[in-house]
Design a protein around this motif. Sequence first.
Motif, PDB file in Angstrom:
ATOM      1  N   ASP A  10       0.846  -1.183   0.000  1.00  0.00           N
ATOM      2  CA  ASP A  10       0.000   0.000   0.000  1.00  0.00           C
ATOM      3  C   ASP A  10       0.893   1.248   0.000  1.00  0.00           C
ATOM      4  O   ASP A  10       1.834   1.346   0.797  1.00  0.00           O
ATOM      5  CB  ASP A  10      -0.892  -0.028   1.244  1.00  0.00           C
ATOM      6  CG  ASP A  10      -1.825   1.150   1.313  1.00  0.00           C
ATOM      7  OD1 ASP A  10      -2.514   1.427   0.314  1.00  0.00           O
ATOM      8  OD2 ASP A  10      -1.855   1.795   2.371  1.00  0.00           O
ATOM      9  N   ASP A  11       0.607   2.188  -0.888  1.00  0.00           N
ATOM     10  CA  ASP A  11       1.424   3.402  -0.997  1.00  0.00           C
ATOM     11  C   ASP A  11       1.459   4.193   0.306  1.00  0.00           C
ATOM     12  O   ASP A  11       2.504   4.724   0.691  1.00  0.00           O
ATOM     13  CB  ASP A  11       0.909   4.297  -2.131  1.00  0.00           C
ATOM     14  CG  ASP A  11       1.174   3.701  -3.508  1.00  0.00           C
ATOM     15  OD1 ASP A  11       2.132   2.902  -3.626  1.00  0.00           O
ATOM     16  OD2 ASP A  11       0.435   4.038  -4.451  1.00  0.00           O
ATOM     17  N   ALA A  12       0.331   4.262   0.995  1.00  0.00           N
ATOM     18  CA  ALA A  12       0.275   5.014   2.254  1.00  0.00           C
ATOM     19  C   ALA A  12       1.166   4.358   3.311  1.00  0.00           C
ATOM     20  O   ALA A  12       1.862   5.050   4.070  1.00  0.00           O
ATOM     21  CB  ALA A  12      -1.163   5.100   2.754  1.00  0.00           C
ATOM     22  N   LEU A  13       1.169   3.043   3.347  1.00  0.00           N
ATOM     23  CA  LEU A  13       2.007   2.317   4.299  1.00  0.00           C
ATOM     24  C   LEU A  13       3.483   2.573   4.012  1.00  0.00           C
ATOM     25  O   LEU A  13       4.269   2.859   4.923  1.00  0.00           O
ATOM     26  CB  LEU A  13       1.713   0.813   4.221  1.00  0.00           C
ATOM     27  CG  LEU A  13       2.522  -0.090   5.138  1.00  0.00           C
ATOM     28  CD1 LEU A  13       2.201   0.202   6.598  1.00  0.00           C
ATOM     29  CD2 LEU A  13       2.250  -1.543   4.813  1.00  0.00           C
ATOM     30  N   LEU A  14       3.838   2.503   2.757  1.00  0.00           N
ATOM     31  CA  LEU A  14       5.220   2.744   2.365  1.00  0.00           C
ATOM     32  C   LEU A  14       5.641   4.174   2.695  1.00  0.00           C
ATOM     33  O   LEU A  14       6.750   4.410   3.180  1.00  0.00           O
ATOM     34  CB  LEU A  14       5.379   2.467   0.867  1.00  0.00           C
ATOM     35  CG  LEU A  14       6.773   2.239   0.339  1.00  0.00           C
ATOM     36  CD1 LEU A  14       7.515   1.194   1.148  1.00  0.00           C
ATOM     37  CD2 LEU A  14       6.723   1.838  -1.122  1.00  0.00           C
ATOM     38  N   THR A  15       4.738   5.116   2.498  1.00  0.00           N
ATOM     39  CA  THR A  15       5.019   6.515   2.836  1.00  0.00           C
ATOM     40  C   THR A  15       5.254   6.670   4.332  1.00  0.00           C
ATOM     41  O   THR A  15       6.172   7.376   4.755  1.00  0.00           O
ATOM     42  CB  THR A  15       3.853   7.425   2.381  1.00  0.00           C
ATOM     43  OG1 THR A  15       3.722   7.317   0.964  1.00  0.00           O
ATOM     44  CG2 THR A  15       4.089   8.863   2.766  1.00  0.00           C
ATOM     45  N   GLU A  16       4.450   5.987   5.144  1.00  0.00           N
ATOM     46  CA  GLU A  16       4.622   6.052   6.600  1.00  0.00           C
ATOM     47  C   GLU A  16       5.990   5.527   7.015  1.00  0.00           C
ATOM     48  O   GLU A  16       6.660   6.120   7.867  1.00  0.00           O
ATOM     49  CB  GLU A  16       3.525   5.249   7.298  1.00  0.00           C
ATOM     50  CG  GLU A  16       2.156   5.901   7.229  1.00  0.00           C
ATOM     51  CD  GLU A  16       1.075   5.029   7.834  1.00  0.00           C
ATOM     52  OE1 GLU A  16       1.393   4.109   8.624  1.00  0.00           O
ATOM     53  OE2 GLU A  16      -0.100   5.265   7.518  1.00  0.00           O
ATOM     54  N   TYR A  17       6.418   4.424   6.406  1.00  0.00           N
ATOM     55  CA  TYR A  17       7.730   3.873   6.746  1.00  0.00           C
ATOM     56  C   TYR A  17       8.856   4.772   6.251  1.00  0.00           C
ATOM     57  O   TYR A  17       9.874   4.918   6.917  1.00  0.00           O
ATOM     58  CB  TYR A  17       7.890   2.446   6.212  1.00  0.00           C
ATOM     59  CG  TYR A  17       7.250   1.427   7.120  1.00  0.00           C
ATOM     60  CD1 TYR A  17       7.771   1.185   8.382  1.00  0.00           C
ATOM     61  CD2 TYR A  17       6.127   0.718   6.725  1.00  0.00           C
ATOM     62  CE1 TYR A  17       7.183   0.265   9.230  1.00  0.00           C
ATOM     63  CE2 TYR A  17       5.535  -0.207   7.564  1.00  0.00           C
ATOM     64  CZ  TYR A  17       6.073  -0.428   8.821  1.00  0.00           C
ATOM     65  OH  TYR A  17       5.490  -1.336   9.661  1.00  0.00           O
TER      66      TYR A  17
END
Length: 81
Positions: A10-17
């Motif tokens: 998920d793009d949002a998950l990757l952004t959070e990391y």
Amino acid sequence: MGQVLIRNLDDALLTEYREAAKAKGRSLEAELRDVLASARPKATMSGERFVSFSKSLRAMTPQSARGTDSTDLIRADRDER
């Protein structure tokens, strides 16, 4: 060392990391490596190894401590309150 490719994150998950890694001053790869290491499954004992471990603990327990009835200790603690 091994490598893993994880698809369809998920793009949002990757952004959070990415943001978490940046806040800690390290790379995304280092952040994800740390996350995976901290989420590592805990090692479990086989039944045979557990029995062996239990027997070794029992052997280290003084004879006087075996079979101690905790009722008196619980009552004494309760009565002190």
